[in-house]
Design a protein around this motif. Sequence first.
Motif, PDB file in Angstrom:
ATOM      1  N   PHE A 187       0.791  -1.216   0.000  1.00 14.61           N
ATOM      2  CA  PHE A 187       0.000   0.000   0.000  1.00 14.61           C
ATOM      3  C   PHE A 187       0.831   1.276   0.000  1.00 14.61           C
ATOM      4  CE2 PHE A 187      -2.606   3.022   2.668  1.00 14.61           C
ATOM      5  CZ  PHE A 187      -3.420   3.418   1.617  1.00 14.61           C
ATOM      6  N   SER A 188       2.059   1.185   0.566  1.00 15.40           N
ATOM      7  CA  SER A 188       2.817   2.429   0.742  1.00 15.40           C
ATOM      8  C   SER A 188       3.106   3.158  -0.576  1.00 15.40           C
ATOM      9  CB  SER A 188       4.099   2.178   1.537  1.00 15.40           C
ATOM     10  OG  SER A 188       4.842   1.169   0.919  1.00 15.40           O
ATOM     11  N   PRO A 189       3.485   2.463  -1.675  1.00 18.52           N
ATOM     12  CA  PRO A 189       3.654   3.242  -2.921  1.00 18.52           C
ATOM     13  C   PRO A 189       2.342   3.836  -3.409  1.00 18.52           C
ATOM     14  CG  PRO A 189       3.801   0.883  -3.352  1.00 18.52           C
ATOM     15  CD  PRO A 189       3.818   1.041  -1.869  1.00 18.52           C
ATOM     16  N   ILE A 190       1.248   3.109  -3.192  1.00 20.68           N
ATOM     17  CA  ILE A 190      -0.043   3.642  -3.635  1.00 20.68           C
ATOM     18  C   ILE A 190      -0.357   4.917  -2.870  1.00 20.68           C
ATOM     19  CG2 ILE A 190      -2.505   3.159  -3.842  1.00 20.68           C
ATOM     20  CD1 ILE A 190      -1.876   0.221  -3.912  1.00 20.68           C
ATOM     21  N   ARG A 191      -0.140   4.853  -1.559  1.00 18.25           N
ATOM     22  CA  ARG A 191      -0.422   6.025  -0.742  1.00 18.25           C
ATOM     23  C   ARG A 191       0.451   7.200  -1.171  1.00 18.25           C
ATOM     24  NH1 ARG A 191      -1.491   5.422   5.209  1.00 18.25           N
ATOM     25  NH2 ARG A 191      -0.002   3.731   5.083  1.00 18.25           N
ATOM     26  N   ALA A 192       1.713   6.900  -1.391  1.00 18.01           N
ATOM     27  CA  ALA A 192       2.635   7.965  -1.793  1.00 18.01           C
ATOM     28  C   ALA A 192       2.161   8.597  -3.100  1.00 18.01           C
ATOM     29  CB  ALA A 192       4.034   7.393  -1.957  1.00 18.01           C
ATOM     30  N   TYR A 193       1.721   7.730  -4.032  1.00 19.83           N
ATOM     31  CA  TYR A 193       1.282   8.268  -5.318  1.00 19.83           C
ATOM     32  C   TYR A 193       0.017   9.114  -5.143  1.00 19.83           C
ATOM     33  CZ  TYR A 193      -0.730   8.582  -9.933  1.00 19.83           C
ATOM     34  OH  TYR A 193      -1.280   9.072 -11.083  1.00 19.83           O
ATOM     35  N   LEU A 194      -0.948   8.575  -4.395  1.00 14.74           N
ATOM     36  CA  LEU A 194      -2.225   9.278  -4.255  1.00 14.74           C
ATOM     37  C   LEU A 194      -2.036  10.625  -3.560  1.00 14.74           C
ATOM     38  CD1 LEU A 194      -4.609   6.346  -3.282  1.00 14.74           C
ATOM     39  CD2 LEU A 194      -4.571   7.613  -5.420  1.00 14.74           C
ATOM     40  N   GLU A 195      -1.081  10.660  -2.625  1.00 13.26           N
ATOM     41  CA  GLU A 195      -0.875  11.920  -1.915  1.00 13.26           C
ATOM     42  C   GLU A 195      -0.168  12.958  -2.762  1.00 13.26           C
ATOM     43  OE1 GLU A 195       0.822  11.043   1.876  1.00 13.26           O
ATOM     44  OE2 GLU A 195      -1.106  10.350   2.653  1.00 13.26           O
ATOM     45  N   SER A 196       0.503  12.475  -3.800  1.00 12.28           N
ATOM     46  CA  SER A 196       1.212  13.437  -4.656  1.00 12.28           C
ATOM     47  C   SER A 196       0.298  14.070  -5.686  1.00 12.28           C
ATOM     48  CB  SER A 196       2.375  12.722  -5.377  1.00 12.28           C
ATOM     49  OG  SER A 196       1.824  11.846  -6.339  1.00 12.28           O
ATOM     50  N   LEU A 197      -0.931  13.596  -5.781  1.00 12.37           N
ATOM     51  CA  LEU A 197      -1.832  14.103  -6.823  1.00 12.37           C
ATOM     52  C   LEU A 197      -2.261  15.540  -6.536  1.00 12.37           C
ATOM     53  CD1 LEU A 197      -4.131  11.017  -7.383  1.00 12.37           C
ATOM     54  CD2 LEU A 197      -2.440  11.936  -8.969  1.00 12.37           C
ATOM     55  N   ASN A 198      -2.476  16.266  -7.611  1.00 15.44           N
ATOM     56  CA  ASN A 198      -2.895  17.648  -7.471  1.00 15.44           C
ATOM     57  C   ASN A 198      -4.388  17.753  -7.781  1.00 15.44           C
ATOM     58  OD1 ASN A 198      -3.295  20.330  -7.490  1.00 15.44           O
ATOM     59  ND2 ASN A 198      -2.059  20.749  -9.308  1.00 15.44           N
ATOM     60  N   PRO A 199      -5.201  18.178  -6.834  1.00 12.58           N
ATOM     61  CA  PRO A 199      -6.656  18.194  -7.045  1.00 12.58           C
ATOM     62  C   PRO A 199      -7.079  19.014  -8.265  1.00 12.58           C
ATOM     63  CG  PRO A 199      -6.111  18.677  -4.766  1.00 12.58           C
ATOM     64  CD  PRO A 199      -4.830  18.634  -5.508  1.00 12.58           C
ATOM     65  N   GLU A 200      -6.260  20.012  -8.613  1.00 13.99           N
ATOM     66  CA  GLU A 200      -6.691  20.867  -9.719  1.00 13.99           C
ATOM     67  C   GLU A 200      -6.703  20.148 -11.060  1.00 13.99           C
ATOM     68  OE1 GLU A 200      -4.220  24.302  -9.310  1.00 13.99           O
ATOM     69  OE2 GLU A 200      -5.120  24.668  -7.330  1.00 13.99           O
TER      70      GLU A 200
END
Lengths: 498, 637
Positions: B96-109
């Motif tokens: 899960f940790s890479p998934i979390r890292a990726y999802l947190e890097s996303l920009n809502p805009e």
Amino acid sequence: MFSKIITHSFRFLNRESLEFRLVSKYNTRYISCSAIQFSHKQKEKGYEDDVKNQTENEITNAKEINEPVVNDDTSKEIQKHINKNQQLRIIDRPRFVGKKIIKSEKEDKQKEDDTEWYQYDEEHEKEPEEKSDEEKDKQMSKYTQDIITNSLVKAKNKNKEAFLECIRMYERSSGKKRERVAFVYGAMKYMKEFGVHKDLSVYKKLIEVFPKETMVPTNYFQTLFMHYPREQYCCISLLEQMEDNGVIPDPETETILLNIFGQNGIPLEKFWKMMYWMPKFRNLNPWPVPKPLPNDPLELAKLAMIKISSVDVESSISVHQTEDIEDSIDKTWVVSAMAPKQKELLLKHDKNTPIYVEGPFKIYVATESVDYFILRAEPLKNRKFPEMNTDDVDKIPNPYLDTHTTEVILPPSVHEQFDGTFFAVCATGMSTKDSLLSWIRCLQKDNPILGDIPIIFTLRNVVSEKKNLIDGGIKSEESRKLASGLENVNESVTDKEC
Amino acid sequence: MLVLRALSKRQLSNVKNSAACYQARKLTAQTNAKTAEPKSDLTKDFQTSKLPAALPKKPKREPFAKNLFIGEFDYNFLTYPEPQHVDRYNEFEELFSPIRAYLESLNPEEFEDGIPPHVLQKLREFKIFGARISEDYQGINLLDSEYIKVLEAAGKVPTLGIFLLKQGVPAINLFNKYGTVEQKFKYLPKIATGQVIPTIAVTEKNSGPAAKHFMTTASLTLDDKQWVLDGEKTFVANGLVADVFIVFAHAFQGGTMEKRPETISAFIVDKNTKGVQVVPDSETVGLKGYTTGKLIMKNVHIPSENILGEVGNGAQQLVENFSENRHYIGAIMIAILKDLLNKLTEDNIHRKHFNCMFYETESAQYVFTKLMGAIYAMESVLYLTTSLQDMYENPDVILEMAVTEKFCVQECLNLLQESLWLAGPKATLLIHPYERILRDVYSLTYSEISLIDTNIYSGLLGVQNCGKAYAEGIKKARNPLLFPVDMIKKHFFDTNHLNLHLEEYLHPSLQECADFCDRCILKLQECTQEILIRHGTEVGKKHMDMQRLSDMVSQIYAYVAVVGRASRSYCIGNRNSDAEIKLCMVLAYRMQQRVFQLAEDIKNSEFSNGDHLSRELSKIHFEQKKYIFENPLQRNY
């Protein structure tokens, strides 16, 4: 006679029981009451005898000195007045003499007095106009009678202006002080005729006929024994007429009344009671009507339909023109009211059971009546009502988790009554059978199912149309049915004919 | 005061003892678990990267929240659960940790105009689309508590969160439960690999919360080989991007539209079938990029095997869909609030207030604590509910689910309103994220759920349970003249008290808080009985009382979750667990006060608390269909 007087005086006395006790203790009732009664008789008589001699000043003077000074029995000036004025002389004398005088001098008049007192009572309690009218007319001088006949009875334009002109005429006349009571009673009778019976300003003008300050009691006893009772009664019945017509007085009226009768006057009491209740009643009608009421029957019909369809908050009013319907004979309007729930009921209605158009029935919008018609079906036989023992708490339904809806028997809606299921109501411009046919066709646009249900017209006497039909003879299929409907013979108008 | 007192009493020497007790209880639980054999490794060959099998499920327990209404407390639920075996936990974290890292890097805009393709591609690589699909169909078969973690991580971008939720939960639940093997093999692998996005189409123009009055119809062709669908569905989630729709419709088997047997059924409709058309709904305020659409079906022919379940099963499926997919949205709410809290902290750290720093003022401290507390409570509740789902065989947790949803949404809305003033005028500026957060939360709460319905529904569930348990007693209480002896007994010999001794199951630091629970549960039980005695089976119509009960039970449930979690954390020594104890005390006090106030409202009856008059006023209002009162300066004469 005696008891009548006592009850009469009690009516005004028992407000302040202390005063009443005081009066009864010294046994002054009889004399005082008779004195007042007598003095009024005198006044009226006096008016006719010497109109010109008696000025307003004299009367006020007499009033001012009236009781307190006279009872002292010292002043010579007053003695003069006593000589002049029989009224004061009577009061002036010792009590037992006064009794005697009344009995001896006015013995033959006593009966008349009786009736008059009686009338005052009646006047105040009920039928203020009918009983006293003739009496009033008799009492009215020729002069006042002339004013009323000329300006009111014979008036060509019966409007507010003419009415006010009459009041003005009276006020301009030299003898205005004399017959104001008779005049006001007379004028009150004609108010409705002139269309001013709901006009506050006219009422105020009428009240202003009474003189200012003259009749304000200046001492305790005047207040106690109802100063100028005829004027007060007259003013009360004027206020009563206002109340009957729903005219709410304004603060200015209070000022006028205060200036005329003083703050202890009975009219003021009446005024305050009116001001307590009337504003409270004013906005109680849940179906408020515009004031003045519109004359247009269409507007009235809309108001009536809004009123009758308010049982269901969802219902809506629609206005149709029969011209838009093909084959319509009468060109008129139809105001129809129907709720979505009624549409659903119509959809669920069995297609083989007929439904009825019935009417006309009457509904009132303020003072006007409107004829309306209903679309009704017989109530369902063997209708099931939801049965539930509210004690069975182990069977609480949870609608969110129910997988079936048909098992639930719903309680009847407001449109399903014991005497039938009501689908729609309407009022038409002509209330004719043809306009009702047009109504059904209008409804059919939104409720196609009406095309499949037999509809029976059971109308009660629609006179004008009946005549036409008989004159014209029965020609077509359509008109035959119309005739049959009018004769209260039920006949079905089936799908195609609708 | 209370908190202070508790703090001063606190003795750390106690920790060891109770920690030992706790460990002992855990051990017994684990030995129980070990006795049952782990699942056979039949499916292991299908895939290389496979998580270790989950723990076998424990036998079914009595429902917890429902039983609170009758004053029964299951101590098992006070021990905050650990749904996975430690191996599985570790491996999942690794995955899960890479998934979390990726999802947190996303920009809502980036998500303003829909989900960007590269994000979808990345999600496919992570196999997130198959999160809730069994390994047999190329999914990764996450537990619910694990899936919530994924959702929470994705929820930082609410659009993505809701997209995943709608993709992963309702339709897949239906496939898993009602799909035939053929249907599963046809659709699930495609869904798991992200080639196809499924959705369900329920709502219609005039349907209510129960969603049964459908106008969409399905009729069999004469040769019985095809269903013909006609109708319109609105608010279809992911409508524009979805490829497979599960449509609920009336399967016509005679009768008319008005009088028909109730045969709602679910049908699988492919997007590219002839006659299917999807029209976008008008744009929403928030959640930009997440689309709902209107599905229009005109004479759509689908093969007869495309029916999901049996004819007439639809109503049951809808009810399950209504009751069992509720709590997932809490994960997104938590993510949004965490986001808000971090942003507010960032903004306020350098702000001055007269001659001190803003964050040092008591008012700011209060709000920050409240935010922390809310997030903490929401997390505790959500993970407790999902863990229960994972741990027990076929658990009866529908009330827990409803309460979780209600708690999360309500707290989120309240907190948003209370904390936004900390942002000051920035809250209204477009360049700052607050405005977007506000829009997202409003769209999320109002388009997805009706809080009032949830409240009434959850209140009813509890009342039903209480009614079943106390049917006899309530019948007697409702008819005192028929049962005089019972009445006298009840009046003179009934002693209403409840002593659960929760402190025996908690860390001693939480002793003060433990008492709250007894009183709250007693109040809940009394109020429920009182309502039942007053209204009998008519309680369902007393919406206000139902909502109050629902509030009460949600507070108590949250309380249990919070206390259990704090105690566990403190015992195993998580970072900042001493702060958890403090927070727990604050929360416990507030929740107790809230429950007491609600109980007071119920006790006062509808004639004092305004319910009765509200009914009358509202009736007048609807008769006149407008604001009824005159201007204060209106003269009547």
